[in-house]
Write an enzyme that holds these catalytic residues in place. Structure first.
Site, PDB file in Angstrom:
ATOM      1  N   GLY A  50       2.181 -34.019  15.204  1.00 54.43           N
ATOM      2  CA  GLY A  50       1.035 -33.223  14.513  1.00 54.43           C
ATOM      3  C   GLY A  50      -0.212 -33.588  15.404  1.00 54.43           C
ATOM      4  CB  CYS A  77       5.436 -36.491  18.368  1.00 55.62           C
ATOM      5  SG  CYS A  77       3.968 -36.343  19.420  1.00 55.62           S
ATOM      6  CE1 TYR A  78      -1.140 -38.698  13.286  1.00 51.81           C
ATOM      7  CE2 TYR A  78       0.434 -38.556  11.486  1.00 51.81           C
ATOM      8  CZ  TYR A  78      -0.924 -38.833  12.000  1.00 51.81           C
ATOM      9  OH  TYR A  78      -1.565 -39.302  11.303  1.00 51.81           O
ATOM     10  CG  HIS A 163       7.999 -32.368  20.322  1.00 52.69           C
ATOM     11  ND1 HIS A 163       7.565 -32.296  19.107  1.00 52.69           N
ATOM     12  CD2 HIS A 163       6.890 -33.200  21.143  1.00 52.69           C
ATOM     13  CE1 HIS A 163       6.160 -32.680  18.960  1.00 52.69           C
ATOM     14  NE2 HIS A 163       5.890 -33.150  20.419  1.00 52.69           N
ATOM     15  CD  GLU A 165      10.318 -30.706  17.546  1.00 50.04           C
ATOM     16  OE1 GLU A 165      11.018 -31.781  17.821  1.00 50.04           O
ATOM     17  OE2 GLU A 165       8.933 -31.087  17.239  1.00 50.04           O
ATOM     18  CG  ASP A 221      12.806  -9.809   6.577  1.00 49.15           C
ATOM     19  OD1 ASP A 221      13.652 -10.020   7.185  1.00 49.15           O
ATOM     20  OD2 ASP A 221      11.528 -10.000   6.813  1.00 49.15           O
ATOM     21  CE  LYS A 360      13.089  -9.980  10.968  1.00 52.13           C
ATOM     22  NZ  LYS A 360      11.815  -9.510   9.807  1.00 52.13           N
TER      23      LYS A 360
END
Ligand code: XMP
Length: 504
Positions: A50, A77-78, A163, A165, A221, A360
């Site tokens: 964050g 991180c945060y 990170h 991710e 979608d 998606k």
């Protein structure tokens, strides 16, 4: 499942996506919405990064009772700094912030880093853990961060400053897998065939013998949502394609033709006049989105009344729509996606959004599972508010024509170049600005059109596509020569973030 607690980091959704990619169901909630006790199915918690500093007044915080639940926690991180602070560690501003790729040096065996060979990681921080709480041990460092990772194996708390991710941390997926399997002891439970079965059951329970209508746009979608529901309630589902007058050239005709193979009961309504009348003179993008969303629902309500006895409205809302519309409460409202943000308070139909947990690419996988033809599944996304958000400022029939004609040229040239499948989305966008040009010996004063072409894997982030200059040249020349009223073409070279894919 895994719960991601979002402290407002720009990559928080990617954590959720990566956990699911590793085969475990995962949801994300904002820190402000965390209430104990937790759902009993949560077997691991990830605290996201964050933008704040943990010592800032009003810094995002967390109910400390979460640390006593005996559930493994990974802080990123945060999130890592917050855990360290809570247990008596000290956080400080790093001398130089650390942004970009760097190498992690493993200090000690850790279950989190088991079988990690590629050691590049992505850092993005200005604060760092200076002193760990006493029960924590350092497990990795980098050139600039003496504490790049740490752990308390007794409590099952794991901290990483970098990170895992993001794609720039190639070992990130392995780290997340280690957290899920070695630490949380989870087995894989997230795959499309079982999601399909589960959703089918839920739809049956929710809709039962009632009739439903489905807002269909021709995009992947809404198509997947319609087929999923159609498989359960058959002819009791009527699909409605609203022509709001904001579609691309010949789009409505083409969509109807493509969708024929699905065997759905589809009706097409021409509502161009009423949409354009309501949008007349409107400049503000959020207002446009809200008006379109509201008008959509009004048309559906009227249609539902005409068909009679309709109880449900099916929508193809997906997970990023909800998060980006701020409805998860986590993030700032970036855009009110028309199918989420614009719902009127007095809506008379119950909403069913069977894809609202999916990203998606997961929707596309589900589409394959449902045997929907590739031609539909691989269609590039087209936003619900259509060309309204590709015309900056006021919408007029003349501007709609300009954006349609330029879009056709772009599309033709991209297809001709053979690059179609390498680009996630491409379109033109008409600016509200005129510029001076010269054609032959005459001065022109015409509109500026933007060409946007991006690569992405999930639309949450994107890169601008590095189209060959020859191709850009052809597109530009054709547009200026063939579309009277346009005398300048510019190419958008902004990634997301900081830009978004659409201009409004
Ligand atoms: P942005 O502009 O938010 O777009 O980066 C991300 C993706 O979502 C599409 N988009 C929408 N799709 N309703 C939709 O169904 C909307 O209101 C909407 N707004 C943006 C956009 O085309 C891109 O693929």
């Amino acid at each position: 499942m895994i719960l991601v607690i979002n402290f407002g980091g720009q990559y928080s959704q990617l954590i959720t996506r990566l956990v699911r990619k590793c085969g475990v169901y995962c949801e994300i909630i904002p820190f402000s919405r965390l209430h104990l006790p937790l759902n009993s199915s949560i077997r691991g918690i990830i605290l996201s990064g964050g933008p704040s500093s943990v010592y800032e007044p009003n810094a995002p915080d967390i109910d400390e009772n979460i640390f006593a639940l005996n559930i493994p926690i990974l802080g990123i991180c945060y999130g890592a700094q917050l855990i360290a602070k809570k247990f008596g560690g000290h956080i400080s501003k790093s001398k130089a912030g650390e942004y970009g790729k760097t190498e992690i040096i493993l200090e000690k065996h850790s279950k989190l880093f088991q079988n990690i060979t590629e050691k590049t990681c992505f850092m993005s921080h200005s604060d760092q853990i200076e002193q760990l709480p006493s029960e924590f041990k350092i497990t990795a460092k980098t050139a600039n961060s003496p504490i790049a990772a740490a752990e308390n194996t007794f409590r099952n708390f794991y901290l990483v400053q970098f990170h895992p991710e993001v794609e720039h941390t190639p070992c990130g997926e392995k780290i997340i897998q280690n957290f899920l399997h070695n630490i949380c002891k989870l087995t894989n439970n997230w795959e499309m065939p079982s999601f399909k079965e589960q959703k089918t059951k839920e739809i049956r329970q929710m809709i039962g013998d009632n009739k439903a209508i489905c807002a269909i746009s021709g995009g992947v979608d809404s198509c997947v949502a319609a087929v999923l529901v159609h498989n359960v309630i058959g002819k009791k589902l009527t699909c409605i394609l609203i022509d709001h007058g904001l579609m691309r050239k010949d789009e409505v005709k083409n969509i109807c033709k493509t969708l024929e193979v699905l065997g759905l009961n589809i009706i097409c309504i021409n509502a161009t006049k009423r949409f354009l009348a309501r949008l007349s003179g409107i400049y503000d993008p959020e207002q446009k989105r809200k008006i379109i969303g509201e008008e959509f629902i009004r048309v559906f309500e009227e249609e539902a009344a005409r068909i009679g006895d309709i109880k449900f409205l099916i929508q193809g809302t997906i997970y990023p729509d909800i998060v980006e519309s701020g409805l998860s409460g986590a993030s700032h409202i970036i855009k009110s996606h028309h199918n989420v943000g614009g719902l009127p308070a007095d809506l008379k139909l119950s909403i069913c959004e069977p894809l609202k947990e999916l990203f998606k690419d997961e929707v596309r996988n589900l589409g394959k599972e449902l045997n929907i033809p590739d031609e539909i599944i691989s269609r590039q996304p087209f936003p619900g508010p259509g060309l309204a958000i590709r015309i900056i400022g006021k919408i007029t029939p003349k501007k709609l024509k300009l954006v349609r004609e330029t879009d056709v040229i772009l599309s033709e040239e991209i297809i001709k170049s053979g690059l179609k499948n390498e680009i996630w989305q491409y379109f033109t966008c008409l600016l509200d600005t005129k510029s001076v040009g010269v054609t032959g010996d005459y001065r022109t004063y015409g509109f500026v059109v933007v060409v946007r072409a991006i690569t992405s894997s999930n639309a949450m982030t994107c890169d601008w596509a590095k189209l060959p200059t020859e191709l850009l040249n052809t597109i530009s020349t054709r547009i200026v020569n063939e579309v009277p009223g346009i005398n300048r073409v510019v190419y958008d070279i902004t990634s997301k973030p900081p830009g978004t894919i659409e201009w409004e």
